[in-house]
Design a protein around this motif. Structure first.
Motif, PDB file in Angstrom:
ATOM      1  N   PRO A  56       3.165  14.793   0.162  1.00 41.06           N
ATOM      2  CA  PRO A  56       4.433  14.974  -0.564  1.00 41.06           C
ATOM      3  C   PRO A  56       4.858  13.819  -1.470  1.00 41.06           C
ATOM      4  O   PRO A  56       5.569  14.041  -2.439  1.00 41.06           O
ATOM      5  CB  PRO A  56       5.462  15.184   0.552  1.00 41.06           C
ATOM      6  CG  PRO A  56       4.669  15.643   1.728  1.00 41.06           C
ATOM      7  CD  PRO A  56       3.335  14.983   1.612  1.00 41.06           C
ATOM      8  N   SER A  57       4.450  12.585  -1.165  1.00 35.78           N
ATOM      9  CA  SER A  57       4.882  11.459  -2.005  1.00 35.78           C
ATOM     10  C   SER A  57       3.792  10.397  -2.086  1.00 35.78           C
ATOM     11  O   SER A  57       3.243   9.994  -1.057  1.00 35.78           O
ATOM     12  CB  SER A  57       6.155  10.821  -1.440  1.00 35.78           C
ATOM     13  OG  SER A  57       6.423   9.594  -2.110  1.00 35.78           O
ATOM     14  N   PRO A  58       3.497   9.896  -3.297  1.00 29.40           N
ATOM     15  CA  PRO A  58       2.512   8.822  -3.429  1.00 29.40           C
ATOM     16  C   PRO A  58       3.059   7.465  -3.005  1.00 29.40           C
ATOM     17  O   PRO A  58       2.325   6.481  -2.964  1.00 29.40           O
ATOM     18  CB  PRO A  58       2.194   8.830  -4.930  1.00 29.40           C
ATOM     19  CG  PRO A  58       3.427   9.359  -5.577  1.00 29.40           C
ATOM     20  CD  PRO A  58       4.021  10.340  -4.606  1.00 29.40           C
ATOM     21  N   LEU A  59       4.351   7.399  -2.663  1.00 29.66           N
ATOM     22  CA  LEU A  59       5.009   6.124  -2.369  1.00 29.66           C
ATOM     23  C   LEU A  59       4.936   5.734  -0.892  1.00 29.66           C
ATOM     24  O   LEU A  59       5.391   4.653  -0.527  1.00 29.66           O
ATOM     25  CB  LEU A  59       6.476   6.177  -2.808  1.00 29.66           C
ATOM     26  CG  LEU A  59       6.715   6.476  -4.293  1.00 29.66           C
ATOM     27  CD1 LEU A  59       8.203   6.624  -4.565  1.00 29.66           C
ATOM     28  CD2 LEU A  59       6.120   5.396  -5.169  1.00 29.66           C
ATOM     29  N   ARG A  60       4.359   6.582  -0.057  1.00 26.03           N
ATOM     30  CA  ARG A  60       4.267   6.255   1.377  1.00 26.03           C
ATOM     31  C   ARG A  60       2.981   5.459   1.617  1.00 26.03           C
ATOM     32  O   ARG A  60       1.969   5.977   2.094  1.00 26.03           O
ATOM     33  CB  ARG A  60       4.317   7.535   2.213  1.00 26.03           C
ATOM     34  CG  ARG A  60       5.697   8.204   2.091  1.00 26.03           C
ATOM     35  CD  ARG A  60       5.758   9.520   2.832  1.00 26.03           C
ATOM     36  NE  ARG A  60       7.000  10.221   2.550  1.00 26.03           N
ATOM     37  CZ  ARG A  60       7.246  11.480   2.851  1.00 26.03           C
ATOM     38  NH1 ARG A  60       6.308  12.188   3.471  1.00 26.03           N
ATOM     39  NH2 ARG A  60       8.391  12.058   2.552  1.00 26.03           N
ATOM     40  N   TYR A  61       3.066   4.180   1.250  1.00 22.06           N
ATOM     41  CA  TYR A  61       1.874   3.340   1.173  1.00 22.06           C
ATOM     42  C   TYR A  61       1.192   3.121   2.528  1.00 22.06           C
ATOM     43  O   TYR A  61      -0.025   2.991   2.592  1.00 22.06           O
ATOM     44  CB  TYR A  61       2.231   1.993   0.541  1.00 22.06           C
ATOM     45  CG  TYR A  61       2.840   2.118  -0.837  1.00 22.06           C
ATOM     46  CD1 TYR A  61       2.234   2.895  -1.818  1.00 22.06           C
ATOM     47  CD2 TYR A  61       4.045   1.467  -1.165  1.00 22.06           C
ATOM     48  CE1 TYR A  61       2.794   3.024  -3.087  1.00 22.06           C
ATOM     49  CE2 TYR A  61       4.605   1.590  -2.436  1.00 22.06           C
ATOM     50  CZ  TYR A  61       3.981   2.365  -3.387  1.00 22.06           C
ATOM     51  OH  TYR A  61       4.532   2.485  -4.635  1.00 22.06           O
ATOM     52  N   ASN A 108      -0.678  -1.063  -3.962  1.00 22.98           N
ATOM     53  CA  ASN A 108       0.143  -0.990  -2.743  1.00 22.98           C
ATOM     54  C   ASN A 108      -0.617  -0.407  -1.557  1.00 22.98           C
ATOM     55  O   ASN A 108      -0.430  -0.858  -0.415  1.00 22.98           O
ATOM     56  CB  ASN A 108       1.415  -0.190  -3.022  1.00 22.98           C
ATOM     57  CG  ASN A 108       2.413  -0.980  -3.851  1.00 22.98           C
ATOM     58  OD1 ASN A 108       2.957  -1.975  -3.394  1.00 22.98           O
ATOM     59  ND2 ASN A 108       2.641  -0.552  -5.084  1.00 22.98           N
ATOM     60  N   TYR A 109      -1.498   0.589  -1.788  1.00 23.11           N
ATOM     61  CA  TYR A 109      -2.293   1.131  -0.684  1.00 23.11           C
ATOM     62  C   TYR A 109      -3.169   0.033  -0.083  1.00 23.11           C
ATOM     63  O   TYR A 109      -3.363  -0.020   1.135  1.00 23.11           O
ATOM     64  CB  TYR A 109      -3.183   2.286  -1.151  1.00 23.11           C
ATOM     65  CG  TYR A 109      -2.445   3.462  -1.742  1.00 23.11           C
ATOM     66  CD1 TYR A 109      -1.217   3.879  -1.221  1.00 23.11           C
ATOM     67  CD2 TYR A 109      -2.955   4.177  -2.829  1.00 23.11           C
ATOM     68  CE1 TYR A 109      -0.540   4.952  -1.766  1.00 23.11           C
ATOM     69  CE2 TYR A 109      -2.281   5.250  -3.382  1.00 23.11           C
ATOM     70  CZ  TYR A 109      -1.069   5.634  -2.854  1.00 23.11           C
ATOM     71  OH  TYR A 109      -0.391   6.693  -3.408  1.00 23.11           O
ATOM     72  N   ALA A 110      -3.705  -0.832  -0.949  1.00 20.36           N
ATOM     73  CA  ALA A 110      -4.627  -1.886  -0.499  1.00 20.36           C
ATOM     74  C   ALA A 110      -3.960  -2.858   0.473  1.00 20.36           C
ATOM     75  O   ALA A 110      -4.629  -3.475   1.305  1.00 20.36           O
ATOM     76  CB  ALA A 110      -5.190  -2.634  -1.696  1.00 20.36           C
TER      77      ALA A 110
END
Length: 502
Positions: free
Chosen positions: A239-244, A268-270
């Motif tokens: 649902p959201s790309p911001l949930r790192y 941010n994922y890293a």
């Protein structure tokens, strides 16, 4: 290359062909739901009937929904009904949403009460209700009877007998500088882009796409939501790309092999992912903004992953070029997809490269302009990007034409200014904008999330590179967080406003 694209395409019909061949394959999933082809086809048949009952003969229908399976069911239901989805960007402000609705002459918008509540978008909905009728998915679902379900089941058995009219989808530009433009993509445009991708990079039915990009993002729509049903590749919608923190866990659980995102998201994922969580990934593609050197190196060193940089635009459905494991050049965005042509037009004052012009079957039908209506796309689509194409066919994007500052008569690339800061300080958290200057025409203001940055050190570094001091920012300002567009790109328009003190 012998790649033939039929003239008349309806994406519902193309989905049905795959559903008939692979009825039991799980093709679409999100954290709450899972669909086989057969279940998806039945759900689309039922939803199409409910939409038809609710909206009658409305040609264009607004979608204001999150990146979940229900949204894709509604999308294909509209394809089946030969209606045109107008996909609204829920990260836009209320006025921009109203502008989109007016631009496309939308009368009804389909949304979800739960989504509006969770995303705290009640204030936007209040403004929308002044302009359009709102239909809630929850109400349509509550009205589904045994008769609807039986009809959906029977239709699934005879699906494919009726050929539907070619359709189109309307997406919208972000509208940061003026009123948003509607981008009209035909089903043929989208289908062509999918076939071009399959001809360009090796994909198989065993691959599993992890897609956190919303439907209003053209990559999220074409690659995450339509390609699975044309190419028989399962997609997991998040649902959201911001949930790192959560996304690396979800990739590990799904055993995803394909992952798409932006430089900002990957950075941010890293910070939170482990090598084990990313071990199933085979192809990782960065687009929408330039892939920074430090992010590329982090993925290589920490995860053993080479990020493949690609390039696209909403107007091209969206993929234009992409590096592949077999044809890769660091710093480039890869080679042009099959069936596309490109040329470089000289731009006055720009020394390196020129304006990139494109044509191909994936290039849009045209724009919808607020107050003016439909404007067809010319023979060549003007990307507005300054690029070079090297002698091996790799495309190198230098900057957006709008991402140049004209200082003392010289055209200065703001991307180059950011790269100099990265090379000087070893990190990529630098964002340059230009604002008017009475003396030199324009001046550069640099924003950074890093503390204790020395403007003197940057000035010395630029001098050591034997570059003009025009690349030196007039000032460097600290900011706690960089504002982002819904696509994951930095919101430079907001930064310009901050630089002007507005």
């Amino acid at each position: 290359m012998d790649l033939q694209i039929p003239e008349e395409i309806n994406l519902f019909d193309e989905m049905v062909k795959q559903a008939k061949a692979y009825p039991k394959k799980v093709i679409l999933e999100d954290p709450m739901n899972k669909y086989t082809y057969r279940k998806f086809l039945i759900s689309v048949n039922v939803m199409a009937k409910k939409i038809e009952e609710s909206l009658k003969n409305e040609k264009r229908v607004g979608l204001y929904l999150p990146n979940v399976t229900a949204q894709v069911v509604v999308l294909f239901s509209l394809f089946k009904n030969e209606q045109e989805p107008c996909i609204l960007n829920f990260t836009m402000g209320a006025q921009n949403i109203i502008d989109c609705i007016e631009t496309a002459s939308v009368e009804t918008v389909i949304t979800s009460r739960e989504f509006i509540k969770q995303a705290d978008l009640g204030y936007v909905l209040e403004e929308m209700e002044k302009q359009v009728r709102i239909v809630y998915l929850e109400d349509m679902a509550a009205g589904i009877s045994a008769r609807h379900k039986l009809a959906g089941l029977l239709e699934a058995r005879v699906a494919g007998l009726k050929k539907r009219e070619p359709g189109q989808v309307i997406l919208f530009t972000s509208g940061t500088e003026s009123k948003p433009k509607g981008v009209i993509l035909t089903h043929r445009n989208i289908y062509a882009n999918i076939k071009q991708i399959f001809a360009h990079i090796e994909l198989s039915p065993e691959d599993r796409i992890f897609n956190p990009l919303p439907l209003f993002h053209s990559f999220g729509m074409t690659i995450g939501s339509v390609l699975p049903f044309i190419g028989n590749i399962k997609s997991y919608l998040y649902p959201s790309p911001l949930r790192y923190k959560e996304i690396p866990k979800a990739i590990y659980k799904d055993k995803s092999t394909l992952f798409v995102g932006t430089n900002t998201f990957f950075e941010n994922y890293a910070k939170f992912a482990t090598r084990k969580q990313f071990q199933s990934l085979r192809i990782v593609v960065a687009g929408a903004e330039k892939l920074k050197k430090d992010v590329r190196e982090t993925f290589q060193d920490k995860f053993g992953i080479t990020i493949l940089e690609g390039y696209g635009a909403t107007e091209t459905s969206p993929v234009i070029s992409i590096n592949t494991p077999k044809a890769y050049k660091e710093g480039s965005v890869g080679k042009l997809l099959p069936l596309m042509e490109a040329k470089i037009a000289k731009v006055e004052g720009v020394q390196e490269g020129g304006n990139l012009l494109l044509k191909g079957p994936n290039v849009m039908k045209g724009y919808l302009i607020h107050g003016r209506g439909f404007i067809p796309c010319g023979e060549w689509y003007n990307t507005g990007d300054i690029a070079q194409i090297d002698n091996e066919g790799f495309i190198h994007i230098i900057a957006r034409l709008k991402r140049f500052a004209k200082i003392a008569g010289e055209m200065i690339s703001l991307n180059k200014v950011e790269e100099l800061a990265l090379d000087c300080f070893g990190e990529s958290s630098f964002y340059a904008v230009s604002i008017p200057d009475n003396r030199k025409g324009e001046q550069i203001v640099m924003f950074t999330t890093k503390n204790k940055i020395s403007a003197r050190d940057l000035k010395k570094f630029i001098k050591s590179q034997k570059l003009s001091m025009l690349y030196n920012p007039a000032r460097i300002e600290h900011i706690d967080e960089i504002p982002l567009l819904g696509s994951g790109k930095p919101n430079y328009w907001r930064l310009e406003k901050l630089a002007k003190g507005e």
